[in-house]
Design a protein around this motif. Structure first.
Motif: not given
Length: 394
Positions: A52-59
């Motif tokens: 599945a197309d996904s996006e990754e972030f940091t926080g």
């Protein structure tokens, strides 16, 4: 007479013959040498999986509620009722400030209230007698008005005294400093015997039943969320020591404007913390799934090299010659990097030994065993971690 040549001494002749034999022995060794041996490398095939197309972030994680506990009255700290770092319930007793001055203030206010009530009763009785006398014209109207005003003032004094009693009781209650929320307390910043004022910070309490992660999303992420009709998007989170993204949550807040300089927008995801293993300030990796799963080419992350702003892999062909391929990487999924262009399924990619590759030099590839994800299997104890030599492509 013709001069005869001087004969060579026997020891010198023997030395010359020995040197000749040594030189003759060195020539075959030199002629036996050849091109340098091909360096060994480990290869693994690129695989195709439905991802599945996904996006990754940091926080960073933050508590929904953070309260600085300060006293509402001044005085001497008489007792601390909690252990540093303990979980506390709402309204749990944290500190006790010496209550004796405030108990005395309550008694004084109650006495003033009693006096006000007595004066009011006297003023009321005098006003009742004045009503009879003024009807008989025994007193002037002015005297009557003065007595009526005094009765009203006395009644108002009762209200002032009652308010003073309520304030005194409130201040007495504030000598017991209680937890405003349920959560985990910090350490006691002021201990028993110290004098505190209303500006003194006693401790802090953070809520722990839920935890929030703030991160910056792209403009494309914002537009995709908007196309979903405002539905809260599911996300997954992993901590620094987590494998992958094992924790489930949802986006519950998207800011009202984008940062024009960075093109990012602040978002927030909320996660359940029933186990209490999440704490404010922890680094968080956020993954937001995209659309429906699609087939994609993947290769191990360690197979991808970086050259300035380029990402590349080395593909081993049938002639064992490594081929430089510039690739366009996609998201990272369980240690496997999606490659959106530059690589095909089944091509053998060098995963170990990239530092040994030289332009125009063949390599000795060894195929590694891979698991169902396409990830190379770690070497067995006592083994070299390699499988059989890579078969030549037809």
């Amino acid at each position: 007479m013709k001069k005869l040549p001087t004969p060579t001494p026997a020891p010198l002749l023997a030395l010359l013959l020995a040197a000749a034999f040594v030189l003759a022995g060195c020539k075959p060794a030199q002629s036996a040498g050849g091109p340098p041996q091909a360096p060994p490398v480990s290869v693994a095939p690129a695989v195709v999986r439905s991802v599945a197309d996904s996006e990754e972030f940091t926080g960073r994680l933050e508590a929904p509620e953070t309260v600085e506990v300060r006293p509402r009255v001044g005085g001497t700290v008489e007792q601390v009722h909690f252990a540093d770092g303990a979980r506390v319930a709402r309204d749990a007793l944290l500190f006790t400030i010496d209550p004796r001055p405030y108990e005395a203030e309550v008694q004084r206010a109650q006495a003033q209230l009693a006096a006000a009530r007595t004066r009011a009763e006297l003023a009321k009785a005098e006003l009742a007698r004045a009503e009879k006398l003024v009807s008989q014209q025994a007193i002037s109207r002015q005297e009557y008005d003065q007595l009526a005003s005094a009765a009203g003032t006395a009644q108002a004094d009762i209200g002032v005294a009652e308010a003073a009693v309520r304030i005194a009781r409130l201040n007495l209650g504030y000598t017991a400093v209680r937890a405003p929320i349920a959560g985990r307390a910090s350490r006691a910043l002021i201990t028993t015997g110290n004098l505190v004022t209303q500006q003194s910070l006693l401790t802090t309490v953070v809520s722990t039943h839920r935890m929030q992660a703030y991160f910056d999303g792209s403009e494309q992420t914002f537009l995709r969320l908007r196309r979903q009709g405002g539905e809260l998007a599911p996300v997954r989170m992993g901590l620094a020591d987590d494998e992958g993204y094992p924790r489930q949550g949802r986006v519950d807040f998207v800011d009202n404007r984008l940062n024009a300089q960075t093109g990012a927008i602040r978002m927030r995801a909320v996660f359940d913390n029933a186990k209490g293993d999440l704490a404010p300030g922890l680094f968080a990796r956020i993954q937001m799934p995209g659309g429906a799963p699609q087939p994609a080419v993947l290769t191990p992350e360690r197979a991808i090299g970086t050259d300035q702003n380029k990402r590349y892999v080395f593909v081993v062909g049938a002639d064992n010659m490594p081929q430089f391929r510039e690739v366009k990487p996609g998201p990272l999924i369980d240690g496997m990097r999606v490659v959106t262009s530059g690589l095909k399924e089944g091509e053998l990619v060098i995963v170990d030994g990239l530092q040994r590759v030289r332009p125009g030099m063949a390599v000795a590839p060894t195929a590694l065993a891979v698991d169902e994800r396409g990830m190379p299997v770690p070497k067995a104890p006592g083994g070299n971690g390699n499988g059989a030599p890579a078969p030549a492509k037809s």
